[in-house]
Write a protein that holds these residues in place. Structure first.
Motif, PDB file in Angstrom:
ATOM      1  N   ASN A   7      18.335  16.806  64.995  1.00 14.07           N
ATOM      2  CA  ASN A   7      19.280  16.373  66.218  1.00 14.07           C
ATOM      3  C   ASN A   7      19.090  14.697  66.100  1.00 14.07           C
ATOM      4  OD1 ASN A   7      20.579  16.496  68.436  1.00 14.07           O
ATOM      5  ND2 ASN A   7      19.140  18.054  69.686  1.00 14.07           N
ATOM      6  N   LYS A  29      29.966  13.655  60.995  1.00 13.28           N
ATOM      7  CA  LYS A  29      29.223  14.223  62.094  1.00 13.28           C
ATOM      8  C   LYS A  29      27.636  14.235  62.010  1.00 13.28           C
ATOM      9  CE  LYS A  29      32.567  17.181  64.266  1.00 13.28           C
ATOM     10  NZ  LYS A  29      33.240  18.359  63.839  1.00 13.28           N
ATOM     11  N   LEU A  56      22.128  14.417  62.715  1.00 18.87           N
ATOM     12  CA  LEU A  56      23.388  14.344  63.599  1.00 18.87           C
ATOM     13  C   LEU A  56      23.701  13.271  64.250  1.00 18.87           C
ATOM     14  CD1 LEU A  56      23.523  17.952  65.418  1.00 18.87           C
ATOM     15  CD2 LEU A  56      24.472  17.277  63.233  1.00 18.87           C
ATOM     16  N   ARG A  58      25.635  12.814  66.926  1.00 19.98           N
ATOM     17  CA  ARG A  58      25.367  12.965  68.303  1.00 19.98           C
ATOM     18  C   ARG A  58      24.387  13.985  68.854  1.00 19.98           C
ATOM     19  NH1 ARG A  58      31.597  13.826  70.776  1.00 19.98           N
ATOM     20  NH2 ARG A  58      30.189  14.163  72.574  1.00 19.98           N
ATOM     21  N   TYR A  59      23.789  13.673  69.904  1.00 22.18           N
ATOM     22  CA  TYR A  59      22.896  14.622  70.363  1.00 22.18           C
ATOM     23  C   TYR A  59      23.401  16.000  70.886  1.00 22.18           C
ATOM     24  CZ  TYR A  59      18.334  15.729  72.251  1.00 22.18           C
ATOM     25  OH  TYR A  59      17.050  16.299  72.558  1.00 22.18           O
ATOM     26  N   VAL A  60      22.755  16.891  70.380  1.00 18.68           N
ATOM     27  CA  VAL A  60      23.011  18.261  70.885  1.00 18.68           C
ATOM     28  C   VAL A  60      22.043  18.836  71.648  1.00 18.68           C
ATOM     29  CG1 VAL A  60      23.224  20.604  70.007  1.00 18.68           C
ATOM     30  CG2 VAL A  60      24.197  18.875  68.433  1.00 18.68           C
ATOM     31  N   ARG A  61      22.521  19.359  72.794  1.00 22.28           N
ATOM     32  CA  ARG A  61      21.721  19.853  73.760  1.00 22.28           C
ATOM     33  C   ARG A  61      21.216  21.191  73.614  1.00 22.28           C
ATOM     34  NH1 ARG A  61      20.010  17.367  78.155  1.00 22.28           N
ATOM     35  NH2 ARG A  61      21.193  15.704  78.081  1.00 22.28           N
TER      36      ARG A  61
END
Ligand SMILES: [Zn+2]
Length: 163
Positions: A7, A29, A56, A58-61
């Motif tokens: 992440n 990405k 990644l 962008r941070y994935v919740r």
């Protein structure tokens, strides 16, 4: 060939095929942190080294409190293949509260057990047989349990897997 996905905060998130990893990188990405230099893929745009660890952009919740499904293999692994009652090597699992008496198939009620103890215990409860557990069985935690596929880690992943 598999790729570890981190992440944006560097926590291990998933293990994916290198094709999927390559798509994430090509679509910007994710960025490559480690690559496997021994293996290359050739495409119309040139040769790519296979990504072994990607980050990644962008941070994935991640939904909180992910549950790890209980399994025979998982219980044996958690208990390191040691019998919960006599500490000898174990290949079977035991319901602490017997199944026939309402015991659940759960991390809290299953322990690794050698065949000898399993036969001896049968349908009895610990109180009836006068045995006790030296630990409280629980759902395991840590990266190698949370991330599917991370229990068989590639050498390049080691620095990124905390537990
Ligand atoms: Zn035993």
């Amino acid at each position: 060939m598999r790729t570890l996905v981190l992440n944006a905060g560097y926590e291990p998130l998933a293990v994916v095929s290198f094709r999927r990893a390559l798509m994430l990188v090509l679509n910007q990405k994710a960025t490559v942190l480690e690559q496997n230099e021994a293996q290359k893929v050739h495409s119309a745009n040139g040769a790519f080294e296979l990504p072994s660890v990607i980050l990644l952009s962008r941070y994935v919740r991640v939904p909180g409190g992910r549950l790890i499904p209980v399994s025979r293999r998982g219980v044996l692994r958690r208990d390191m293949h040691r019998c919960a009652y006599c500490q000898r090597p174990a290949n079977t699992i035991d319901h602490v509260q017997p199944k026939s008496r309402g015991g659940a198939d759960s991390w809290e009620n299953l322990v690794a057990c050698c065949l000898r103890c399993n036969n001896k215990k049968g349908d009895k409860t610990l109180a009836e047989i006068g045995w006790s557990l030296s630990f409280t069985p629980r759902m395991p935690h840590g990266t190698s349990w949370m991330v599917r596929g991370a229990d068989h880690a590639e050498p390049e992943w080691q620095n990124y897997l905390a537990a």
